[in-house]
Design a protein around this motif. Sequence first.
Motif, short mmCIF file in Angstrom:
data_model
loop_
_atom_site.label_atom_id
_atom_site.label_comp_id
_atom_site.label_asym_id
_atom_site.label_seq_id
_atom_site.Cartn_x
_atom_site.Cartn_y
_atom_site.Cartn_z
N SER A 61 0.97 -1.13 0.15
CA SER A 61 0.04 0.07 -0.07
C SER A 61 0.86 1.13 -0.20
O SER A 61 0.46 2.24 -0.69
CB SER A 61 -0.86 0.06 1.29
OG SER A 61 -1.77 -0.92 1.16
N THR A 118 2.25 1.71 -3.37
CA THR A 118 1.37 2.11 -4.32
C THR A 118 1.37 3.82 -4.20
O THR A 118 1.30 4.68 -5.09
CB THR A 118 0.06 1.58 -4.34
OG1 THR A 118 0.28 0.22 -4.35
CG2 THR A 118 -1.20 2.26 -5.06
N LEU A 119 1.33 4.19 -3.12
CA LEU A 119 1.40 5.63 -2.57
C LEU A 119 2.60 6.28 -3.14
O LEU A 119 2.42 7.32 -4.00
CB LEU A 119 1.29 6.11 -1.00
CG LEU A 119 0.04 6.03 -0.41
CD1 LEU A 119 0.02 6.35 0.95
CD2 LEU A 119 -0.81 7.14 -1.15
N ASP A 141 4.42 5.32 -5.84
CA ASP A 141 4.00 5.32 -7.19
C ASP A 141 3.32 6.14 -7.90
O ASP A 141 3.64 7.09 -8.61
CB ASP A 141 3.59 3.86 -7.60
CG ASP A 141 4.69 2.68 -7.62
OD1 ASP A 141 5.80 2.99 -7.32
OD2 ASP A 141 4.35 1.64 -7.45
N LYS A 142 2.12 6.59 -6.95
CA LYS A 142 1.28 7.66 -7.33
C LYS A 142 1.97 8.99 -7.11
O LYS A 142 1.71 9.94 -7.96
CB LYS A 142 0.08 7.49 -6.24
CG LYS A 142 -1.10 8.30 -6.57
CD LYS A 142 -2.28 8.23 -5.69
CE LYS A 142 -3.42 9.22 -5.93
NZ LYS A 142 -4.42 9.25 -5.04
N PHE A 143 2.50 9.05 -6.28
CA PHE A 143 3.32 10.39 -5.95
C PHE A 143 4.34 10.56 -7.11
O PHE A 143 4.31 11.80 -7.89
CB PHE A 143 4.29 10.38 -4.68
CG PHE A 143 5.17 11.53 -4.38
CD1 PHE A 143 4.57 12.73 -3.87
CD2 PHE A 143 6.50 11.42 -4.70
CE1 PHE A 143 5.47 13.79 -3.50
CE2 PHE A 143 7.17 12.64 -4.58
CZ PHE A 143 6.78 13.86 -3.87
N SER A 151 4.18 9.50 -10.15
CA SER A 151 3.29 9.47 -11.33
C SER A 151 2.72 11.13 -11.43
O SER A 151 2.90 11.95 -12.49
CB SER A 151 2.18 8.86 -11.54
OG SER A 151 1.55 9.00 -12.45
N ARG A 152 2.43 11.60 -10.27
CA ARG A 152 2.05 13.00 -10.10
C ARG A 152 3.03 14.02 -10.39
O ARG A 152 2.97 14.96 -11.12
CB ARG A 152 1.19 13.33 -8.64
CG ARG A 152 1.05 14.78 -8.43
CD ARG A 152 -0.39 15.09 -8.83
NE ARG A 152 -0.78 16.47 -8.76
CZ ARG A 152 -1.21 17.20 -7.65
NH1 ARG A 152 -1.27 16.30 -6.64
NH2 ARG A 152 -1.40 18.47 -7.79
N PHE A 158 -0.71 13.44 -2.95
CA PHE A 158 -1.08 12.10 -3.20
C PHE A 158 -2.48 11.81 -3.54
O PHE A 158 -3.50 12.74 -3.61
CB PHE A 158 -1.10 11.17 -2.00
CG PHE A 158 0.50 11.31 -1.49
CD1 PHE A 158 1.04 10.17 -2.07
CD2 PHE A 158 1.05 12.05 -0.41
CE1 PHE A 158 2.30 9.77 -1.51
CE2 PHE A 158 2.25 11.63 -0.09
CZ PHE A 158 3.14 10.54 -0.59
#
Length: 108
Positions: free
Chosen positions: A4, A7-8, A10-12, A14-15, A108
Motif C-alpha cells: 500500500s 502504491t502511494l 508510485d502515485k506520488f 506519477s503526479r 497524493f
Amino acid sequence: MEPSIQTLIDKFHSRMDKDEQAREEVRPLKKTINIDLGTEYYSMKLENARISDFKPQMLDEADVTMITTPESLQGLIDGTLRPMKAYITKKISIKGKIQDLMFLKKFF
C-alpha cells in the motif's frame, strides 16, 4: 502495508512526472521520513521531488516520524480517515513538523 505504501509512492511519482507546478513546489524539499506502525516500520527519503530508499526499517534520525496503526494508515490511504481528524483524535501522531506531512498530503 508495504504494498500500500509502495502504491502511494508510485502515485506520488506519477503526479510529479505529470504536474510541473507540483514538481517545482516539492523539488526544494529534502526530508527523511519514518513510518512506525508498531509491528511494521518503514523509512524513505524525499529529494528532488522523488522518493527513494523505501525500506522496511527505521532511520536513526528522521525529519518526520509518523506513528499510527496499520488500520489507521489504511484509512488514510483509502480516504476513509481524514488526516486532521486522525491527528486530532490521536489515531496518528507526528514527531517533527506536521506541516511537512500536511504539505505532502496534497500530492497524493
